[in-house]
Scaffold this motif. Structure first.
Motif, mmCIF file in Angstrom:
data_model
loop_
_atom_site.group_PDB
_atom_site.id
_atom_site.type_symbol
_atom_site.label_atom_id
_atom_site.label_comp_id
_atom_site.label_asym_id
_atom_site.label_seq_id
_atom_site.Cartn_x
_atom_site.Cartn_y
_atom_site.Cartn_z
ATOM 1 N N LEU A 189 0.875 -1.120 0.173
ATOM 2 C CA LEU A 189 -0.165 0.024 0.171
ATOM 3 C C LEU A 189 0.928 1.393 -0.047
ATOM 4 O O LEU A 189 0.722 2.142 -0.656
ATOM 5 N N TYR A 233 -8.304 -4.795 0.962
ATOM 6 C CA TYR A 233 -9.276 -3.699 1.264
ATOM 7 C C TYR A 233 -8.831 -2.541 0.636
ATOM 8 O O TYR A 233 -7.630 -1.786 0.757
ATOM 9 N N ASN A 263 -8.304 1.010 -0.549
ATOM 10 C CA ASN A 263 -8.193 2.418 -0.072
ATOM 11 C C ASN A 263 -8.897 3.425 -1.034
ATOM 12 O O ASN A 263 -8.273 4.112 -2.010
ATOM 13 N N ARG A 282 -9.955 6.442 -0.956
ATOM 14 C CA ARG A 282 -9.196 7.805 -1.260
ATOM 15 C C ARG A 282 -8.071 7.964 -2.117
ATOM 16 O O ARG A 282 -8.062 8.619 -3.040
ATOM 17 N N GLU A 283 -7.014 6.979 -1.872
ATOM 18 C CA GLU A 283 -5.954 7.041 -2.363
ATOM 19 C C GLU A 283 -6.336 6.609 -3.993
ATOM 20 O O GLU A 283 -5.521 7.052 -4.891
#
Ligand code: GTP
Length: 511
Positions: free
Chosen positions: A141, A180, A182, A184-185
């Motif tokens: 990530l 999971y 992310n 927003r990113e």
């Protein structure tokens, strides 16, 4: 759209504060810039600059001096007018140095002007080191986020669009493979991608990426993120020549910005809303007017809601305080004796047991004194019950005033009082009792009788330090000594030391 906002500024000037006018001007500049109307943006910007000169810049526009110069720099730079661009870059650097205690070491405008690649190199090396760390820690990530930041850095330094796209594709792939996602990113990565594709004029792929970005923010869509995506959309529409759609979207973004903080919290908002409506009536933005109204309503509702929440919180606080005070009062009342305001017998005995516990833990001693007013029946009979009450209150008052804070005094019953002396010997407690006696006998300010009253008490005093014995035995023992004091002439204290070995038929050493 610009016309509407220019009209709005004209309409409200003189009615609203200067910084509100400045805000409106700022939108106008932004709108001009978004639409690529750089010369017009520049004219507006000069207006702001004039204002900055006329007002005290440190007071009114202290947060915007550097922003204004930076915008002026970008515009001149875009127009390839390098001399003023340089001047504004210099002013921007100075303003930043004034505003921040530690301004950035390298300024992008300077690097842009000199073609200096140093800032880019430094930042790039920094990211490379971080990438290595993320790889070593096996943190995909983090890896993806750094790739995305690298892409952003390249974009800001006008690097090759293909390289930027590669980085973004890798970042998006990694983000997609996470258990999971992310959101927003992911949205930010897609946004960058759309931006780059817009610059390349690749509308189809840009739109595809944009839809994915909207999709990935669907679950949680903060307004700022949505706004970001809309801006990317606007770039895309403009770069592919879809001006009508771009204009409609531009309007929407502008209206949303209009009603977002910090202007919505501004005192001038009512004037602005009304004026905006008026201006729109004379312009060709009738459909937006409706939107304006519903947005204004939303703002008003949010405001009302906030007000109600505050009122409710205050109301709850008042209720809680009143309830708490009533509760505390009733608790106090349950603990005190109504006539003398000393502790009542129940609370006094509870405190006595606490003191005994403390004594045991600290291997201390306590002294317990029982005081009984002498000839009190006679006082009642001769001077009346009110005088009797006055005597009781007087003795209680003297105790409260002349005993130590750590001593516990309470009304044991009728005309009997108990004092628990913490960590005190019988000799010391006797001195205290004689002091009370002295104050009581010297008192002469009776309210209920003209006669001089002779008031005195007898007392039984016991020192108690035996950790194994119930403190109630010590009370009984003190009571018996009080009886001795009464029998042997009253007006005196009889004291003794109580321990387990004290026999049932008590022997006294009178004081
Ligand atoms: N005014 C008033 N009198 C009370 C109160 N509580 C008890 N008394 C009276 O206090 C008197 C106590 O009388 P006794 O027990 O004979 O004691 P005493 O007259 O002081 O006799 P000695 O203790 O032997 O000196 C009774 O007449 C009670 O009615 C009170 O709250 N107010």
């Amino acid at each position: 759209m610009y016309r509407a906002f220019l009209g709005l500024r004209e309409e409200v000037s003189g009615q609203v504060s200067t910084d509100t006018l400045y805000f409106i001007t700022r939108w106008i500049i932004q709108l001009f810039q978004i639409s690529g109307e750089d010369p017009a943006a520049l004219i507006e910007l000069m207006l702001v600059m004039d204002n900055l000169k006329n007002h005290n810049p440190n007071l009114l526009f202290q947060y915007s001096v550097d922003e204004a110069h930076e915008s002026a720099f970008s515009i001149y730079y875009n127009l390839n007018n390098l001399e003023p661009a340089e001047q504004h870059c210099q002013r921007f650097v100075e303003a930043q140095q004034q505003r921040f205690s530690s301004p950035p070491a390298e300024f992008r405008c300077k690097a842009q002007l000199t073609g200096d690649t140093q800032p880019f190199q430094h930042a790039w090396q920094d990211y490379q080191a971080k990438l290595l760390k993320a790889e070593l820690r096996d943190d995909p990530l983090q890896h993806a986020l750094i790739l995305k930041d690298q892409a952003w850095l390249m974009l800001r330094h006008n690097k090759d669009a293909k390289d930027i796209q590669n980085l973004l594709d890798r970042a998006i792939d990694i983000l997609n493979s996470q258990p999971y996602v992310n959101h927003r990113e992911m949205a930010l990565a897609y946004w960058l991608k759309v931006y780059v594709l817009a610059q390349l004029g690749d509308y189809e792929r840009g739109l595809d990426r944009l839809n994915k970005a909207y999709e990935s923010t669907k679950i949680k869509q903060p307004p700022q993120l949505n706004n970001l995506l809309q801006t990317a959309h606007l770039y895309l529409l403009k770069s592919s020549g879809r001006y009508e759609e771009a204009s409609a979207l531009g309007n929407e973004i502008a209206y949303q910005s209009f009603y977002r903080e910090p202007l919505t919290g501004h005192n001038d908002l009512p004037v602005l809303s009304i004026s905006l409506e008026k201006v729109l009536q004379f312009s060709d933005y009738a459909s937006m007017q409706q939107k304006n109204e519903s947005l204004a309503l939303q703002v008003e509702n949010a405001r009302l809601f906030r007000l109600l929440t505050v009122l409710l919180a205050v109301f709850t606080l008042v209720i809680l305080s009143v309830t708490y005070l009533a509760y505390r009062n009733s608790k106090m009342q349950a603990r005190t004796d109504g006539l003398t305001q000393l502790l009542n017998r129940q609370e006094g005995m509870r405190r006595l047991k606490l003191e005994a516990g403390r004594m045991r833990r600290r291997s201390d001693r306590i002294c317990i004194a029982i005081l009984d007013l002498d000839g009190f029946k006679q006082i009642n009979d001769t001077h009346g019950h009110r005088t009797g009450d006055e005597v009781l209150k007087l003795l209680a008052g003297i105790m409260q005033k002349h005993l130590r804070q750590s001593d516990v005094a309470f009304r044991y019953g009728g005309e009997e009082f108990v004092i628990v002396y913490r960590n005190t010997t019988t000799a010391e407690a006797s001195v205290s009792l004689e002091n009370l006696r002295d104050k009581l006998q010297k008192y002469s300010g009776w309210e209920t009788t003209d006669d001089t009253l002779s008031v005195n008490f007898s007392a039984g005093l016991v020192e108690f330090s035996d950790t194994d014995v119930n403190v109630l035995y010590a009370i009984d023992y003190a009571d018996k000594m009080l009886y001795q004091a009464k029998r042997s002439g009253k007006g005196k204290t009889v004291a003794g030391v109580y321990s387990r070995s004290t026999p049932e038929d008590l022997t006294f050493n009178g004081v």
